[in-house]
Design a protein around this motif. Structure first.
Motif, PDB file in Angstrom:
ATOM      1  N   SER A  73       0.307  12.865  11.861  1.00  0.00           N
ATOM      2  CA  SER A  73       1.350  13.947  11.682  1.00  0.00           C
ATOM      3  C   SER A  73       1.008  14.864  10.315  1.00  0.00           C
ATOM      4  O   SER A  73       1.300  15.939  10.373  1.00  0.00           O
ATOM      5  N   ASN A  74       0.621  14.077   9.113  1.00  0.00           N
ATOM      6  CA  ASN A  74       0.315  14.929   7.931  1.00  0.00           C
ATOM      7  C   ASN A  74      -0.979  15.031   7.466  1.00  0.00           C
ATOM      8  O   ASN A  74      -1.208  15.907   6.671  1.00  0.00           O
ATOM      9  N   PHE A  75      -2.065  14.688   7.984  1.00  0.00           N
ATOM     10  CA  PHE A  75      -3.467  14.780   7.773  1.00  0.00           C
ATOM     11  C   PHE A  75      -3.874  16.136   8.430  1.00  0.00           C
ATOM     12  O   PHE A  75      -4.504  16.189   9.518  1.00  0.00           O
ATOM     13  N   LEU A  76      -3.320  17.234   8.120  1.00  0.00           N
ATOM     14  CA  LEU A  76      -3.704  18.398   8.630  1.00  0.00           C
ATOM     15  C   LEU A  76      -4.404  19.554   7.571  1.00  0.00           C
ATOM     16  O   LEU A  76      -3.637  19.728   6.589  1.00  0.00           O
ATOM     17  N   ALA A  77      -5.591  19.736   7.890  1.00  0.00           N
ATOM     18  CA  ALA A  77      -6.477  20.442   6.835  1.00  0.00           C
ATOM     19  C   ALA A  77      -6.036  21.693   6.524  1.00  0.00           C
ATOM     20  O   ALA A  77      -5.508  22.548   7.566  1.00  0.00           O
ATOM     21  N   GLY A  78      -5.733  22.062   5.403  1.00  0.00           N
ATOM     22  CA  GLY A  78      -5.466  23.380   4.889  1.00  0.00           C
ATOM     23  C   GLY A  78      -5.043  23.406   3.441  1.00  0.00           C
ATOM     24  O   GLY A  78      -4.663  22.503   2.683  1.00  0.00           O
ATOM     25  N   GLY A  79      -5.305  24.542   2.776  1.00  0.00           N
ATOM     26  CA  GLY A  79      -5.004  24.754   1.622  1.00  0.00           C
ATOM     27  C   GLY A  79      -6.066  24.538   0.458  1.00  0.00           C
ATOM     28  O   GLY A  79      -7.274  24.071   1.034  1.00  0.00           O
ATOM     29  N   SER A  80      -5.808  24.569  -0.897  1.00  0.00           N
ATOM     30  CA  SER A  80      -6.650  24.119  -1.911  1.00  0.00           C
ATOM     31  C   SER A  80      -6.991  22.865  -2.158  1.00  0.00           C
ATOM     32  O   SER A  80      -6.365  21.954  -1.343  1.00  0.00           O
ATOM     33  N   THR A  81      -7.626  22.388  -3.255  1.00  0.00           N
ATOM     34  CA  THR A  81      -7.794  21.088  -3.575  1.00  0.00           C
ATOM     35  C   THR A  81      -7.216  20.837  -5.124  1.00  0.00           C
ATOM     36  O   THR A  81      -7.797  21.648  -5.985  1.00  0.00           O
ATOM     37  N   ASN A  82      -6.359  19.782  -5.266  1.00  0.00           N
ATOM     38  CA  ASN A  82      -5.881  19.520  -6.517  1.00  0.00           C
ATOM     39  C   ASN A  82      -5.997  17.797  -6.779  1.00  0.00           C
ATOM     40  O   ASN A  82      -5.009  17.260  -6.299  1.00  0.00           O
ATOM     41  N   ILE A  83      -7.301  17.543  -7.127  1.00  0.00           N
ATOM     42  CA  ILE A  83      -7.240  15.826  -7.414  1.00  0.00           C
ATOM     43  C   ILE A  83      -6.327  15.380  -8.501  1.00  0.00           C
ATOM     44  O   ILE A  83      -5.642  14.491  -8.267  1.00  0.00           O
ATOM     45  N   SER A  84      -6.277  16.177  -9.553  1.00  0.00           N
ATOM     46  CA  SER A  84      -5.494  15.663 -10.748  1.00  0.00           C
ATOM     47  C   SER A  84      -4.116  15.046 -10.506  1.00  0.00           C
ATOM     48  O   SER A  84      -3.719  13.989 -10.909  1.00  0.00           O
ATOM     49  N   GLN A  85      -3.429  16.066  -9.784  1.00  0.00           N
ATOM     50  CA  GLN A  85      -2.053  15.669  -9.551  1.00  0.00           C
ATOM     51  C   GLN A  85      -1.838  14.307  -8.685  1.00  0.00           C
ATOM     52  O   GLN A  85      -0.948  13.721  -9.005  1.00  0.00           O
ATOM     53  N   ALA A  86      -2.388  14.321  -7.725  1.00  0.00           N
ATOM     54  CA  ALA A  86      -2.500  13.251  -6.774  1.00  0.00           C
ATOM     55  C   ALA A  86      -3.091  11.886  -7.444  1.00  0.00           C
ATOM     56  O   ALA A  86      -2.422  11.048  -7.296  1.00  0.00           O
ATOM     57  N   LEU A  87      -3.962  11.954  -8.368  1.00  0.00           N
ATOM     58  CA  LEU A  87      -4.426  10.699  -8.901  1.00  0.00           C
ATOM     59  C   LEU A  87      -3.501  10.292  -9.826  1.00  0.00           C
ATOM     60  O   LEU A  87      -3.356   9.170 -10.025  1.00  0.00           O
ATOM     61  N   ASP A  88      -3.025  11.186 -10.661  1.00  0.00           N
ATOM     62  CA  ASP A  88      -1.706  10.892 -11.743  1.00  0.00           C
ATOM     63  C   ASP A  88      -0.596  10.112 -10.803  1.00  0.00           C
ATOM     64  O   ASP A  88      -0.334   8.896 -11.409  1.00  0.00           O
ATOM     65  N   LYS A  89      -0.316  10.318  -9.899  1.00  0.00           N
ATOM     66  CA  LYS A  89       0.748   9.816  -8.849  1.00  0.00           C
ATOM     67  C   LYS A  89       0.498   8.533  -8.746  1.00  0.00           C
ATOM     68  O   LYS A  89       1.152   7.464  -8.621  1.00  0.00           O
ATOM     69  N   ALA A  90      -1.004   8.042  -8.313  1.00  0.00           N
ATOM     70  CA  ALA A  90      -1.296   6.898  -7.706  1.00  0.00           C
ATOM     71  C   ALA A  90      -1.606   6.046  -8.689  1.00  0.00           C
ATOM     72  O   ALA A  90      -1.215   4.866  -8.648  1.00  0.00           O
ATOM     73  N   ILE A  91      -1.878   6.361  -9.968  1.00  0.00           N
ATOM     74  CA  ILE A  91      -2.080   5.433 -11.140  1.00  0.00           C
ATOM     75  C   ILE A  91      -0.569   4.980 -11.557  1.00  0.00           C
ATOM     76  O   ILE A  91      -0.453   3.922 -11.986  1.00  0.00           O
ATOM     77  N   GLU A  92       0.375   5.909 -11.557  1.00  0.00           N
ATOM     78  CA  GLU A  92       1.843   5.402 -11.945  1.00  0.00           C
ATOM     79  C   GLU A  92       2.314   4.420 -11.036  1.00  0.00           C
ATOM     80  O   GLU A  92       2.821   3.450 -11.331  1.00  0.00           O
TER      81      GLU A  92
ATOM     82  N   PHE B 294       0.824  -1.068   0.133  1.00  0.00           N
ATOM     83  CA  PHE B 294       0.103  -0.085   0.033  1.00  0.00           C
ATOM     84  C   PHE B 294       0.745   1.230  -0.170  1.00  0.00           C
ATOM     85  O   PHE B 294       2.134   1.159   0.142  1.00  0.00           O
ATOM     86  N   ASN B 295       0.288   2.337  -0.037  1.00  0.00           N
ATOM     87  CA  ASN B 295       0.855   3.642  -0.055  1.00  0.00           C
ATOM     88  C   ASN B 295      -0.360   4.712   0.213  1.00  0.00           C
ATOM     89  O   ASN B 295      -1.507   4.472  -0.119  1.00  0.00           O
ATOM     90  N   ILE B 296       0.166   5.945   0.536  1.00  0.00           N
ATOM     91  CA  ILE B 296      -0.875   6.740   1.103  1.00  0.00           C
ATOM     92  C   ILE B 296      -0.418   8.177   0.406  1.00  0.00           C
ATOM     93  O   ILE B 296       0.608   8.643   0.668  1.00  0.00           O
ATOM     94  N   ILE B 297      -1.338   8.702  -0.358  1.00  0.00           N
ATOM     95  CA  ILE B 297      -1.349  10.186  -0.794  1.00  0.00           C
ATOM     96  C   ILE B 297      -2.291  11.150  -0.143  1.00  0.00           C
ATOM     97  O   ILE B 297      -3.407  10.842  -0.495  1.00  0.00           O
ATOM     98  N   ALA B 298      -1.719  11.985   0.706  1.00  0.00           N
ATOM     99  CA  ALA B 298      -2.360  13.238   0.831  1.00  0.00           C
ATOM    100  C   ALA B 298      -2.389  14.216   0.057  1.00  0.00           C
ATOM    101  O   ALA B 298      -1.408  14.685  -0.212  1.00  0.00           O
ATOM    102  N   PHE B 299      -3.640  15.005  -0.234  1.00  0.00           N
ATOM    103  CA  PHE B 299      -3.457  16.319  -1.206  1.00  0.00           C
ATOM    104  C   PHE B 299      -4.215  17.392  -0.895  1.00  0.00           C
ATOM    105  O   PHE B 299      -5.366  17.181  -0.272  1.00  0.00           O
ATOM    106  N   ASN B 300      -3.736  18.628  -1.227  1.00  0.00           N
ATOM    107  CA  ASN B 300      -4.695  19.869  -1.235  1.00  0.00           C
ATOM    108  C   ASN B 300      -4.240  20.379  -2.455  1.00  0.00           C
ATOM    109  O   ASN B 300      -4.454  20.033  -3.514  1.00  0.00           O
ATOM    110  N   GLY B 301      -3.410  21.642  -2.374  1.00  0.00           N
ATOM    111  CA  GLY B 301      -2.995  22.221  -3.354  1.00  0.00           C
ATOM    112  C   GLY B 301      -1.849  21.253  -3.964  1.00  0.00           C
ATOM    113  O   GLY B 301      -1.338  21.501  -5.218  1.00  0.00           O
TER     114      GLY B 301
END
Length: 614
Positions: free
Chosen positions: A254-273, A221-228
């Protein structure tokens, strides 16, 4: 005599009627609570209410279960005297499988009245002085140790706008003990933008850690957290060992800290790779978000172009939406293209429970790359969805569709099992005589077609959704529900020439006149998200109330007054007290209540309205 009924009409049929729309006439107070205002009822009148709805049964641990609200508060009982009331339940169970049904649980003492192959009928009837306080719950099982299913056929009614034949295919996963689940390569793509602050981010953390601990050491497994931006737990997929999962949970906190904007595309591309070169495992991507982004159609186009067919298993994309500011139709379309599942939590308090269930279903795949055997070229068929998702051991697999031509007696279903061996089963076609396929699958087809209409911006698909909605009575984005008020007035007819006015026959003749008035209700659709709310990081659950603030305040007070003022107040005594007021007193009291509520003194007002009984 007046009667009121609800009716669904096309949205464009009421372009000039929006000024009539009032939330207090009827709307969702909460996603699971619908209010409908019945206009003034004269004292002593007989009020009869008939409600009908359809809901999806829950499949878990090999059992189907259903729950129906069947409890009534004390204050619906007339105050004058205790009148006998009749409770009656008729339950017909049709599994559609033709195999034996085993009753597992019932909340009421049902009596079996009929049993056939794949069918059961029960009845319950009794007279009571006090309404029941228990909702109706029922569960049953269709036992089998292996995957099996069937294919149901049905002809459309004469009123159906689509005159093609209907079909439905279903698969039971069998017992979990006998099925081998795929080895899994999983990437969790989680939204941590500013709008996830508070309960949403905490509920997601809890669900994530619970799910990670259910993975097996052979999984990765892996985890990608995203905002901007995007934040990755590891540069590579990690084996799901006890030590790695513990580190992952620490990283989440430690890293699930809410803040920033939303950019789904970038995170989804990394997951597919990360999962695009999976071997000997099923690649899974779980996307969780509460926001809407501008490039949603582009994201769908990219996923559509990357999907492969044949022997390989392409990355499965499962999507989960939180609140009403995300575009749930985009998320559903993304899941369809990714041959994954889709779910949502419209209320903040339900996020953790629904998210855990969502993860669990997606991780329990037992049959992938499902396909229906090609039939005669002369048969034209359309399935919903067009890309068949995988079979989970925690969910019944169903598709529906239309066809023109003649289907064979058996249709072959093929797929890939957890050990990557080939699976084949021949499903026998049967005519569904007492299962209304058009209504059973209306919600599924409306959801799928609405997502496709959004993706393709097709007016033709929108009109098709509207037709299905009106025909089946299932609400959609392109239709509106209305209250139709019908008033019948009976007047004495004019006596025919030559007949005496005083004759009994002439006086008995009545003439009926009927007038109708339509009252439009607010849209019952969930909408297509809010880009503005996402950009401003407005948290889910803060949507503007669909009922006036005063109405919500009174409802909350009514539901909580016994808790706040036990020993001093109850809903029944409030009804008794108010029933004795004249109109002027009621108006004055209402104004007093609202004035006091502005100062946060609603408890004091309630105590005045409902003094303790002596």
């Amino acid at each position: 005599m007046k009667s009121y009924s609800t009716e669904i009409i096309a949205a464009e049929d009421n372009k000039d009627g929006d000024k009539e729309v009032r939330p207090e006439n009827g709307s969702y107070l909460k996603p699971n609570i619908f209010t409908l205002t019945i206009p003034k009822v004269d004292g002593g009148a007989i009020l009869s209410v008939r409600a009908s709805w359809m809901q999806k049964s829950v499949f878990k641990n090999g059992e189907f279960s259903i729950g129906v609200p069947f409890s009534f508060p004390e204050y619906v009982t007339p105050f004058a005297k205790k009148l006998p009331k009749k409770e009656k339940i008729l339950l017909n169970v049709n599994s559609g499988s033709g195999t034996e049904i085993v009753c597992k649980y019932t909340s009421h003492p049902l009596k079996e009245v009929r049993r056939e192959s794949g069918k059961l009928s029960f009845a319950y009837e009794t007279e009571v002085l006090i309404w029941t306080h228990n909702d109706f719950n029922f569960s049953y099982a269709v036992s089998s140790s292996h995957i099996f299913g069937g294919l149901l056929l049905q002809s459309p009614s004469v009123h159906d706008a689509d005159q093609r034949e209907m079909f439905s295919v279903y698969l039971f996963p069998g017992s979990r003990q006998s099925m081998k689940v795929f080895r899994r390569e999983v990437v969790f793509v989680i939204d941590i933008s500013g709008s996830m602050e508070g309960k949403p981010i905490q509920a997601t953390k809890n669900a994530m850690c619970t799910t990670l601990n259910k993975l097996e050491p052979k999984d990765s497994f892996n985890i990608i957290a995203f905002n901007g931006e995007s934040y990755v737990f590891s540069s590579l997929l990690e084996a799901a060992t006890e030590n790695t999962i513990e580190k992952a949970c620490q990283w989440i906190n430690s890293n699930f800290l809410a803040g920033g904007s939303t950019n789904i595309s970038q995170a989804l591309d990394k997951a597919i790779e990360m999962v695009s070169n999976s071997s000997g495992a099923i690649p899974l991507i779980f996307l969780v978000t509460d926001g809407t982004v501008e490039d949603e159609r582009h994201i769908c186009e990219v996923i559509k172009s990357r999907q492969t067919f044949g022997g390989t298993i392409s990355p499965r994309i499962h999507t989960f939406g939180i609140g009403l500011y995300c575009n749930h139709h985009f998320l559903r379309m993304l899941a369809i293209l990714g041959r994954g599942g889709n779910d949502a939590a419209y209320e903040v308090d339900s996020i953790e429970t629904r998210l855990q269930s969502f993860f669990s279903r997606g991780l329990s795949t037992v049959l992938a790359n499902i396909s229906l055997e090609a039939v005669d070229n002369e048969v034209e068929q359309q399935t919903y969805p067009s890309r068949l998702r995988d079979l989970s051991c925690e969910e019944l697999w169903t598709i529906s569709g239309r066809y023109v031509g003649n289907l064979p007696e058996f249709v072959r279903v093929e797929g890939v099992l957890g050990d990557f061996s080939k699976f084949v089963v021949d499903l026998k076609t049967r005519t569904a005589k007492d299962v209304p396929l058009d209504k059973v699958f209306a919600k599924q087809q409306i959801d799928i077609l609405t997502a496709q209409a959004w993706f393709s911006t097709s007016k033709q698909l929108e009109e098709k959704v509207s037709q299905i909605s009106i025909q089946t009575g299932v609400a959609s984005e392109y239709t509106r529900m209305s209250i139709l008020e019908t008033q019948r007035v009976y007047q004495s007819a004019e006596p025919p020439a030559g007949r005496k006015v005083g004759s009994k026959k002439a006086n008995a003749e009545k003439e009926e006149t009927k007038t109708q008035r339509r009252v439009m209700l607010p849209s019952l659709g969930i909408g297509f998200g809010s880009l503005t709310a996402t950009m401003e990081n407005i948290p889910p659950g803060t949507e503007e109330p669909r009922l006036p603030e005063a109405a919500e305040m009174m409802i909350k007070a009514a539901s909580n007054c016994c808790e706040r003022l036990y020993g001093h107040c109850c809903c029944m005594c409030c009804v008794q007290c108010c029933s004795r007021m004249n109109n002027q007193c009621a108006v004055a009291l209402t104004q007093l209540c609202m004035a006091l509520s502005c100062f946060g003194c609603f408890e004091c007002c309630a105590a005045i309205c409902c003094p303790a009984e002596q």
